[in-house]
Design a protein around this motif. Structure first.
Motif, short mmCIF file in Angstrom:
data_model
loop_
_atom_site.label_atom_id
_atom_site.label_comp_id
_atom_site.label_asym_id
_atom_site.label_seq_id
_atom_site.Cartn_x
_atom_site.Cartn_y
_atom_site.Cartn_z
N LEU A 180 38.25 19.27 -106.24
CA LEU A 180 37.05 19.63 -106.90
C LEU A 180 37.23 19.83 -108.35
O LEU A 180 36.69 19.37 -109.28
CB LEU A 180 36.24 20.62 -106.25
N TRP A 181 38.29 20.64 -108.60
CA TRP A 181 38.73 20.91 -109.97
C TRP A 181 39.40 19.73 -110.62
O TRP A 181 38.73 19.50 -111.96
CB TRP A 181 39.96 21.85 -109.98
N THR A 182 39.99 18.86 -110.21
CA THR A 182 40.62 17.86 -110.66
C THR A 182 39.24 16.76 -111.19
O THR A 182 39.16 16.15 -112.22
CB THR A 182 41.57 17.06 -109.93
N CYS A 183 38.35 16.54 -110.16
CA CYS A 183 37.33 15.72 -110.39
C CYS A 183 36.37 16.23 -111.72
O CYS A 183 35.97 15.55 -112.48
CB CYS A 183 36.33 15.53 -109.16
N ALA A 184 36.09 17.53 -111.68
CA ALA A 184 35.21 17.96 -112.66
C ALA A 184 36.11 17.91 -113.88
O ALA A 184 35.35 17.53 -114.97
CB ALA A 184 34.98 19.63 -112.40
N VAL A 185 37.50 18.21 -114.10
CA VAL A 185 38.01 18.12 -115.34
C VAL A 185 38.08 16.67 -115.87
O VAL A 185 37.63 16.35 -116.74
CB VAL A 185 39.65 18.60 -115.22
N GLU A 186 38.42 15.85 -114.89
CA GLU A 186 38.40 14.42 -115.38
C GLU A 186 36.85 13.85 -115.90
O GLU A 186 36.72 13.09 -117.07
CB GLU A 186 38.60 13.42 -114.33
N CYS A 187 35.97 14.15 -115.28
CA CYS A 187 34.63 13.73 -115.64
C CYS A 187 34.37 14.27 -117.09
O CYS A 187 33.39 13.68 -117.78
CB CYS A 187 33.51 14.15 -114.67
N SER A 188 34.49 15.76 -117.04
CA SER A 188 34.17 16.28 -118.25
C SER A 188 35.08 15.92 -119.37
O SER A 188 34.30 15.56 -120.57
CB SER A 188 34.43 17.76 -118.39
N MET A 189 36.11 15.32 -119.15
CA MET A 189 37.08 14.80 -120.45
C MET A 189 36.27 13.42 -120.96
O MET A 189 36.45 13.04 -121.98
CB MET A 189 38.34 14.62 -119.61
N GLU A 190 35.78 12.79 -119.75
CA GLU A 190 35.20 11.48 -119.94
C GLU A 190 33.85 11.76 -121.07
O GLU A 190 33.45 10.94 -122.00
CB GLU A 190 34.75 10.72 -118.82
N TYR A 191 33.40 12.66 -120.50
CA TYR A 191 32.08 12.99 -121.37
C TYR A 191 32.32 13.41 -122.88
O TYR A 191 31.66 12.87 -123.86
CB TYR A 191 31.38 14.31 -120.63
N CYS A 192 33.45 14.14 -122.82
CA CYS A 192 33.88 14.64 -124.37
C CYS A 192 34.44 13.38 -125.08
O CYS A 192 34.22 13.18 -126.24
CB CYS A 192 34.93 15.75 -124.28
N ARG A 193 35.22 12.53 -124.54
CA ARG A 193 35.74 11.20 -125.05
C ARG A 193 34.63 10.31 -125.62
O ARG A 193 34.74 9.99 -126.85
CB ARG A 193 36.66 10.44 -124.05
N ILE A 194 33.42 10.13 -124.92
CA ILE A 194 32.52 9.31 -125.15
C ILE A 194 31.71 9.76 -126.33
O ILE A 194 31.61 9.24 -127.17
CB ILE A 194 31.62 9.15 -124.02
N LEU A 195 31.67 11.14 -126.22
CA LEU A 195 31.11 11.66 -127.49
C LEU A 195 31.74 11.69 -128.79
O LEU A 195 31.35 11.28 -129.75
CB LEU A 195 30.55 13.31 -127.11
N TYR A 196 33.00 12.18 -128.68
CA TYR A 196 33.93 12.16 -129.83
C TYR A 196 33.92 10.55 -130.56
O TYR A 196 34.17 10.29 -131.60
CB TYR A 196 35.26 12.46 -129.51
N ASP A 197 33.96 9.56 -129.47
CA ASP A 197 34.25 8.31 -130.15
C ASP A 197 32.74 7.75 -130.79
O ASP A 197 32.97 7.22 -131.87
CB ASP A 197 34.17 7.21 -128.92
N VAL A 198 31.69 8.05 -130.39
CA VAL A 198 30.49 7.84 -130.89
C VAL A 198 30.10 8.63 -131.96
O VAL A 198 29.37 8.13 -133.12
CB VAL A 198 29.16 7.68 -129.89
N TYR A 199 30.24 9.92 -131.89
CA TYR A 199 29.85 11.03 -132.95
C TYR A 199 31.12 11.54 -133.27
O TYR A 199 31.51 12.83 -132.80
CB TYR A 199 29.08 11.99 -132.45
N PRO A 200 32.03 11.24 -134.33
CA PRO A 200 33.32 12.01 -134.63
C PRO A 200 33.09 13.16 -135.23
O PRO A 200 33.79 14.28 -135.54
CB PRO A 200 33.94 11.10 -135.46
#
Length: 702
Positions: A51-71
């Motif tokens: 569950l920890w790995t799933c939470a970290v991977e999905c939260s990192m995808e959230y951050c990656r999309i945000l940083y790509d669109v809004y640097p």
């Protein structure tokens, strides 16, 4: 207070307690079966993430999309909670990157399943998240410095996203109460500090994660206001790809993002270099890139391309063969950064590398018919990929079209004169003191109410209305829009309705538009049905204003329901109308018939003088006929010796003349010459031989 939104600061709180080390039970294959695999080789067993790995991977995808669109100016503070809280980065712009967050998470490591769960709690991270939201960001500090006199105008809002495994709904309410108490305490501390800011609004998004195959203990709940400072929503999600889909939807909702799927992208196969296949790539960007679609209504929405049935929707655009490069200029109305949804897939990687090499890709709207419309373009600038919105409609740089020409040249019959009168009746004038009337309405409110009444039913095009083209309806149309009607106004409206009834009784024509219809348009009764329907629609929109408005509507309804004798009168009117139209249609044919009748009479007289006692004889098989002559029926044979009742066609006269001419070319049958009334008597000599009189019935008499 509108300077900073909730999206300016986001605090991620991820649970690091021992129960997060539990397996998600979603298996991942590590050994893919191939034909080249050696015989007897045992494949690797599938593994499952925690569950920890799933939470970290999905939260990192959230951050990656945000940083790509809004640097810039969209900040994330990542916090891990176990027996204490661990803040992995700060609000500074230099700390906003997935590389720094991944390095910090690697130092934290996975949760320890042997740790005492009583000492671990998600509350430590939630309290730290509220405290971090009270801290100033660089942009907030800059704005407060600029607005020294009005520093209180700089707002402080934020969002907390918590990924945890809750015990029950009661546990969730306990977490919300804890955050509410912490908000009040931190706002008291921030009131007497220059380094902290009070929180005006906080959003809590609690995501409950549970393994596959288990029943959830926490119920989903939409956004709910806990207090004026706090709103909360709960999402219960299974771990694995379901959690990834949920966070992908949340990042679109939180930052006004939209999805676009590029279809029919040609790519060469890795194993077969000479062949190619078409792939699809989904991109995320700001929703303003689809603004023109929403305005024009040409939005082509499709369901989510993921394997889960989420709420995500995507706009489909087709790949055009790239025939352009960055040197060519295109008229763009907007450019928005993009972020691939599945950044590690081969189609996404090929597309991004293709664009980063300086190539541009044109995108067109999928259409079933008509010419293609190129609406977007993908191109890179400075190592970042942008989705450009191309102008596919009338350019804003051109002169606007004249209203007499119509919008885009499609509509030309606007009610321009009526619209000018409408503006004169609803123009505003300044008042010295805006005092309310006895009903408590101010002048501006009364003006808005009048404008609303006048526009409840107001067709813009002449061909779409009948009653507004009739002078007889003008008194009713001008009075029905009033806020209150007097008895005299009601009588005037009723008199107008009775005049329309009288017009229908007289079968007077109406100004019905024939645009787009063949012939003269609808029949007279259909015209009046259209007129009554439109008049009733106009009055119905105002019938709820007062009792007198309702009386006008009742009068219209009563006049529409006609007695049986009126219906019979209408039928007689329709028959009369058809009789009036028939001579108009057959006028030219009548002139031709009169002329042909005169010619036939003249030719008939000549033939009778030439052959006074000639008989009509059927053509023999050997008689010659003109080459262009059609076979004649027996009904066309007319004897010229008989006195014809009415006109005879030229064809019949000419046929008779040819028949007479052909009869002279052979000897007549002897029996036909002795015929009486076209009947020849058989056994003519039987009477002389036997002395018997033979009748037609075959009986003999002496």
């Amino acid at each position: 207070m509108k300077m900073f939104s909730v999206a300016h600061k986001t605090a991620f709180v991820v649970d690091h307690c021992p129960y997060m080390a539990e397996s998600s039970r979603q298996q991942v294959e590590c050994d893919v079966l191939t034909k080249s695999r050696a015989q007897g080789l045992i494949p690797l067993a599938p593994v499952s993430k925690s569950l920890w790995t799933c939470a970290v991977e999905c939260s990192m995808e959230y951050c990656r999309i945000l940083y790509d669109v809004y640097p810039l100016h969209k900040l994330i503070n990542y916090i891990v909670s176990d027996s204490e809280f661990h803040i992995l980065n700060t609000w500074r712009q230099e700390a906003q990157s997935t590389h720094e967050l991944m390095s910090a998470l690697a130092a934290v490591g996975p949760p320890n399943p042997r740790e005492d769960p009583e000492c671990c709690s998600i509350l430590h991270g939630l309290v730290a998240a509220v405290e971090s939201l009270c801290q100033l960001t660089e942009l907030q500090h800059e704005q407060r410095t600029v607005l020294m006199d009005t520093a209180e105008m700089v707002a402080n809002r934020g969002r907390i996203i918590c990924l945890t495994n809750a015990k029950s709904d009661t546990h969730v309410r306990m977490l919300e109460d804890c955050i509410q108490e912490t908000l009040l305490e931190q706002n008291k501390l921030a009131a007497g500090s220059d380094r902290l800011m009070a929180i005006q609004q906080c959003e809590l998004v609690l995501v409950h994660i549970f393994p596959l195959g288990e029943d959830t203990l926490v119920s989903d709940r939409p956004k709910k206001e806990i207090s004026p400072l706090l709103t909360s929503e709960v999402h219960s999600v299974r771990a694995g790809r379901h959690l990834a889909t949920k966070l992908n939807i949340l990042v679109q909702q939180h930052f006004d993002l939209a999805s676009t799927t590029i279809t029919n992208i040609p790519m060469k196969e890795e194993q077969h270099a000479n062949t190619s296949a078409n792939y699809d790539v989904e991109l995320l960007h700001h929703k303003d890139a689809h603004l023109e679609f929403f305005k024009s209504g040409d939005l082509h929405m499709a369901g989510s391309t993921s394997r889960d049935s989420g709420l995500k929707e995507t706009v489909t655009l087709k790949w055009c063969t790239p025939r352009t490069n960055s040197i060519e200029l295109h008229y763009c109305t907007g450019a928005y950064r993009i972020s691939p949804t599945d950044v590690n897939s081969r189609p996404s990687s090929c597309l991004t590398n293709f664009l980063l090499n300086g190539r541009s890709v044109l995108l067109e709207q999928p259409r079933k018919s008509g010419s293609k419309v190129i609406s977007h373009m993908l191109s890179s600038h400075g190592g970042e990929i942008f989705l450009h919105v191309l102008n596919s409609t009338r350019s804003t740089l051109e002169d606007p079209p004249s209203i007499s020409e119509g919008c885009g040249g499609r509509v030309t019959d606007y009610r321009i004169t009526d619209f000018g009168e409408f503006m004169r009746e609803n123009r505003l004038t300044p008042v010295a003191e805006a005092s309310p009337n006895p009903a408590g309405k101010f002048p501006a409110d009364r003006a808005k109410a009048q404008l609303e009444r006048y526009t409840r039913y107001w067709p813009m095009i002449i061909s779409q209305t009948t009653i507004f083209n009739m002078q007889a309806v003008v008194p009713l149309a001008n009075l029905i829009v009033k806020e209150a009607l007097s008895e005299e106004d009601v009588l005037t409206c009723q008199k107008t309705v009775y005049n329309l009834v009288d017009m229908e009784r007289k079968n007077d024509p109406l100004p019905i538009s024939t645009v787009g219809s063949r012939g003269k348009g609808p029949k007279r009764d259909e015209q009046y049905r259209i007129m009554w329907n439109e008049l009733e629609t106009l009055v119905k929109t105002h019938a709820g204003g007062s009792e007198r408005h309702q009386r006008v509507l009742d009068c219209i309804v009563a006049c529409r329901s006609k007695p049986p004798e009126e219906e019979e009168r209408k039928k007689r009117g329709r028959k009369r109308e058809e009789r009036e139209e028939r001579p108009e249609k057959n006028g030219n044919n009548k002139e031709v018939d009169d002329k042909s009748w005169q010619d036939s009479e003249r030719l008939k007289g000549v033939l009778e003088k030439e052959e006074p006692e000639s008989e009509v004889i059927k053509d023999s098989p050997d008689s010659p006929e003109p080459l262009n002559k059609k076979p004649r029926l027996a009904t066309e044979e007319v004897q010229p010796s008989e006195k014809t009742k009415g006109p005879v066609s030229l064809l019949a006269l000419w046929t008779n003349r040819i028949t007479v001419a052909n009869s002279r070319k052979h000897q007549e049958f002897a029996g036909r010459g002795a015929a009486v009334n076209n009947k020849t008597e058989l056994y003519q000599h039987l009477k002389d031989d036997n002395g018997m009189d033979v009748h037609e019935n075959g009986k003999a008499s002496r």
